[in-house]
Write a protein that holds these residues in place. Structure first.
Motif, PDB file in Angstrom:
ATOM      1  N   ILE A 168       0.828  -1.129   0.145  1.00  0.00           N
ATOM      2  CA  ILE A 168       0.005  -0.063  -0.106  1.00  0.00           C
ATOM      3  C   ILE A 168       0.773   1.257  -0.153  1.00  0.00           C
ATOM      4  N   PRO A 169       1.928   1.240   0.744  1.00  0.00           N
ATOM      5  CA  PRO A 169       2.644   2.528   0.739  1.00  0.00           C
ATOM      6  C   PRO A 169       3.292   2.704  -0.564  1.00  0.00           C
ATOM      7  N   GLN A 170       3.684   1.572  -1.262  1.00  0.00           N
ATOM      8  CA  GLN A 170       4.538   1.678  -2.657  1.00  0.00           C
ATOM      9  C   GLN A 170       3.225   2.434  -3.655  1.00  0.00           C
ATOM     10  N   VAL A 188       4.624   2.455 -21.404  1.00  0.00           N
ATOM     11  CA  VAL A 188       3.820   1.454 -21.812  1.00  0.00           C
ATOM     12  C   VAL A 188       3.513   0.503 -20.693  1.00  0.00           C
ATOM     13  N   PRO A 189       2.181  -0.199 -20.768  1.00  0.00           N
ATOM     14  CA  PRO A 189       1.862  -1.093 -19.665  1.00  0.00           C
ATOM     15  C   PRO A 189       2.717  -2.245 -19.465  1.00  0.00           C
ATOM     16  N   VAL A 190       3.131  -2.688 -18.305  1.00  0.00           N
ATOM     17  CA  VAL A 190       3.928  -3.684 -18.013  1.00  0.00           C
ATOM     18  C   VAL A 190       3.367  -4.539 -16.965  1.00  0.00           C
ATOM     19  N   ASN A 191       3.306  -5.780 -16.829  1.00  0.00           N
ATOM     20  CA  ASN A 191       2.723  -6.517 -15.867  1.00  0.00           C
ATOM     21  C   ASN A 191       3.919  -6.897 -14.716  1.00  0.00           C
ATOM     22  N   TYR A 192       3.152  -7.054 -13.593  1.00  0.00           N
ATOM     23  CA  TYR A 192       4.136  -7.066 -12.346  1.00  0.00           C
ATOM     24  C   TYR A 192       3.627  -8.197 -11.623  1.00  0.00           C
ATOM     25  N   LYS A 193       4.564  -8.946 -10.920  1.00  0.00           N
ATOM     26  CA  LYS A 193       4.204 -10.219 -10.038  1.00  0.00           C
ATOM     27  C   LYS A 193       4.906  -9.789  -8.558  1.00  0.00           C
ATOM     28  N   THR A 194       4.757 -10.875  -7.801  1.00  0.00           N
ATOM     29  CA  THR A 194       5.323 -10.775  -6.384  1.00  0.00           C
ATOM     30  C   THR A 194       6.731 -11.291  -6.742  1.00  0.00           C
ATOM     31  N   ARG A 195       7.813 -10.490  -6.188  1.00  0.00           N
ATOM     32  CA  ARG A 195       9.193 -10.657  -6.274  1.00  0.00           C
ATOM     33  C   ARG A 195       9.750 -11.967  -5.438  1.00  0.00           C
ATOM     34  N   ILE A 196      10.863 -12.527  -6.055  1.00  0.00           N
ATOM     35  CA  ILE A 196      11.178 -13.542  -5.203  1.00  0.00           C
ATOM     36  C   ILE A 196      12.087 -12.928  -3.979  1.00  0.00           C
ATOM     37  N   GLY A 197      11.711 -13.546  -2.919  1.00  0.00           N
ATOM     38  CA  GLY A 197      12.824 -12.859  -1.600  1.00  0.00           C
ATOM     39  C   GLY A 197      11.751 -11.785  -1.245  1.00  0.00           C
ATOM     40  N   THR A 198      12.483 -11.344  -0.219  1.00  0.00           N
ATOM     41  CA  THR A 198      12.168  -9.963   0.416  1.00  0.00           C
ATOM     42  C   THR A 198      12.786  -8.747  -0.150  1.00  0.00           C
ATOM     43  N   SER A 199      11.980  -7.658  -0.210  1.00  0.00           N
ATOM     44  CA  SER A 199      12.453  -6.339  -0.686  1.00  0.00           C
ATOM     45  C   SER A 199      13.249  -5.844   0.570  1.00  0.00           C
ATOM     46  N   LYS A 200      14.393  -5.184   0.001  1.00  0.00           N
ATOM     47  CA  LYS A 200      15.207  -4.408   0.790  1.00  0.00           C
ATOM     48  C   LYS A 200      14.701  -3.043   1.140  1.00  0.00           C
ATOM     49  N   VAL A 201      13.617  -2.564   0.284  1.00  0.00           N
ATOM     50  CA  VAL A 201      13.189  -1.409   0.438  1.00  0.00           C
ATOM     51  C   VAL A 201      11.906  -1.259   1.208  1.00  0.00           C
ATOM     52  N   SER A 202      10.835  -1.843   0.389  1.00  0.00           N
ATOM     53  CA  SER A 202       9.558  -1.854   0.683  1.00  0.00           C
ATOM     54  C   SER A 202       9.149  -2.864   1.877  1.00  0.00           C
ATOM     55  N   GLY A 203      10.190  -3.776   1.928  1.00  0.00           N
ATOM     56  CA  GLY A 203       9.925  -4.997   3.025  1.00  0.00           C
ATOM     57  C   GLY A 203      10.517  -4.361   4.397  1.00  0.00           C
ATOM     58  N   VAL A 256      10.358  -1.276   7.365  1.00  0.00           N
ATOM     59  CA  VAL A 256       9.767   0.098   7.638  1.00  0.00           C
ATOM     60  C   VAL A 256      10.784   1.175   7.450  1.00  0.00           C
ATOM     61  N   LYS A 257      11.936   1.077   7.701  1.00  0.00           N
ATOM     62  CA  LYS A 257      12.945   2.041   7.611  1.00  0.00           C
ATOM     63  C   LYS A 257      13.366   2.184   6.076  1.00  0.00           C
ATOM     64  N   GLY A 258      13.303   1.041   5.242  1.00  0.00           N
ATOM     65  CA  GLY A 258      13.407   1.258   3.799  1.00  0.00           C
ATOM     66  C   GLY A 258      12.274   2.158   3.345  1.00  0.00           C
ATOM     67  N   THR A 259      11.162   1.681   3.854  1.00  0.00           N
ATOM     68  CA  THR A 259       9.779   2.410   3.160  1.00  0.00           C
ATOM     69  C   THR A 259       9.933   3.816   3.333  1.00  0.00           C
ATOM     70  N   ILE A 260      10.387   4.422   4.750  1.00  0.00           N
ATOM     71  CA  ILE A 260      10.251   5.802   5.130  1.00  0.00           C
ATOM     72  C   ILE A 260      11.459   6.534   4.446  1.00  0.00           C
ATOM     73  N   MET A 261      12.704   5.801   4.212  1.00  0.00           N
ATOM     74  CA  MET A 261      13.778   6.675   3.570  1.00  0.00           C
ATOM     75  C   MET A 261      13.550   6.722   2.089  1.00  0.00           C
ATOM     76  N   ALA A 262      12.984   5.754   1.531  1.00  0.00           N
ATOM     77  CA  ALA A 262      12.657   5.867   0.162  1.00  0.00           C
ATOM     78  C   ALA A 262      11.546   6.837  -0.056  1.00  0.00           C
ATOM     79  N   GLY A 263      10.482   6.997   0.581  1.00  0.00           N
ATOM     80  CA  GLY A 263       9.612   8.084   0.384  1.00  0.00           C
ATOM     81  C   GLY A 263       9.898   9.503   0.609  1.00  0.00           C
ATOM     82  N   TYR A 264      10.867   9.505   1.800  1.00  0.00           N
ATOM     83  CA  TYR A 264      11.613  10.906   1.778  1.00  0.00           C
ATOM     84  C   TYR A 264      12.483  11.470   0.675  1.00  0.00           C
ATOM     85  N   LYS A 265      13.232  10.327   0.301  1.00  0.00           N
ATOM     86  CA  LYS A 265      14.403  10.554  -0.770  1.00  0.00           C
ATOM     87  C   LYS A 265      13.460  10.991  -2.138  1.00  0.00           C
ATOM     88  N   ILE A 266      12.404  10.342  -2.232  1.00  0.00           N
ATOM     89  CA  ILE A 266      11.620  10.617  -3.580  1.00  0.00           C
ATOM     90  C   ILE A 266      11.022  11.852  -3.512  1.00  0.00           C
TER      91      ILE A 266
END
Length: 229
Positions: free
Chosen positions: A129-131, A194-209, A211-221
């Motif tokens: 949802i944050p993404q 262009v539309p592209v399809n997207y699936k659940t990644r393999i493994g855990t995200s280092k960013v969205s996976g 809380v710290k990564g999500t906050i830092m990514a949002g701030y940087k964006i």
């Protein structure tokens, strides 16, 4: 069928996915595949090399650092491609869709093409949802301040090599994708999605996976969007 194209894949501990990404890239559309091993402590290098990729090391962590290392490799080895494609190493994108991002440049004269997950089909749970909210907020701010319409900051993208050099990318971490789009707007590059399809990644995200990564990514964006006004 294609113009000279180089693919850059930043990879941090993606031993279970990176080989699948390299293998699925339609080889008739690209000349070289560069995997940037970004301080991985697993078998990322081995798996990428086994599928025929060029593997280079970037020991300093950071998504932007890895992408910049890939660009420097292109420069240092005088590859002079027409197009550079970026795709993540987690196998959440569909590498076989790569021609969709190349054709608008070679056939329609575009400078940059964003693979939009918002326009394509997303597998349930593939984006948090944050993404989703962050992409919506960022693209609407870009539209408001830079007068360019994007629907996504998706990592699957293509750009003319000469334009990539002209916008002089600098970000070393989370702001890489938004910096490219903001600078493309400022330099008045001809962009499309262009539309592209997207699936659940393999493994855990280092960013969205995390809380710290999500906050830092949002701030940087957000910081990046306002920095270049």
């Amino acid at each position: 069928m294609y113009s000279k194209t180089v693919v850059i894949i930043p990879a941090f501990n993606e031993e279970n996915a990176v080989g699948k990404v390299v293998s699925a890239i339609p080889k008739e559309w690209v000349d070289k595949i560069i995997v940037v091993n970004n301080a991985s402590t697993d078998n990322t290098r081995k798996r990428a090399e086994a599928e025929g990729a060029i593997v280079i090391d970037q020991p300093i962590k950071g998504y932007g650092n890895a992408c910049l290392k890939g660009i420097n490799y292109i420069k240092e080895n005088d590859l002079h491609p027409e197009i550079v494609v970026f795709i993540d190493a987690d196998f959440s994108d569909y590498p076989e869709e790569m021609p969709l991002l190349i054709k608008p440049i070679t056939e329609e004269g575009y400078d940059m093409v964003i693979g939009s997950r918002a326009l394509g089909n997303r597998q349930r749970g593939s984006m948090t949802i944050p993404q989703v909210f962050g992409n919506w907020l960022a693209t609407n701010l870009i539209k408001l301040f830079y007068k360019v319409n994007f629907t996504d900051l998706g990592p699957f993208r293509s750009i003319r090599y000469n334009k990539l050099l002209a916008i002089n990318m600098q970000d070393k971490t989370y702001g890489w994708t938004v910096e490219m789009q903001v600078k493309a707007a400022k330099h008045q590059l001809k962009c499309t999605e262009v539309p592209v399809n997207y699936k659940t990644r393999i493994g855990t995200s280092k960013v969205s996976g995390t809380v710290k990564g999500t906050i830092m990514a949002g701030y940087k964006i957000l910081y990046t969007i306002f920095r270049y006004l």
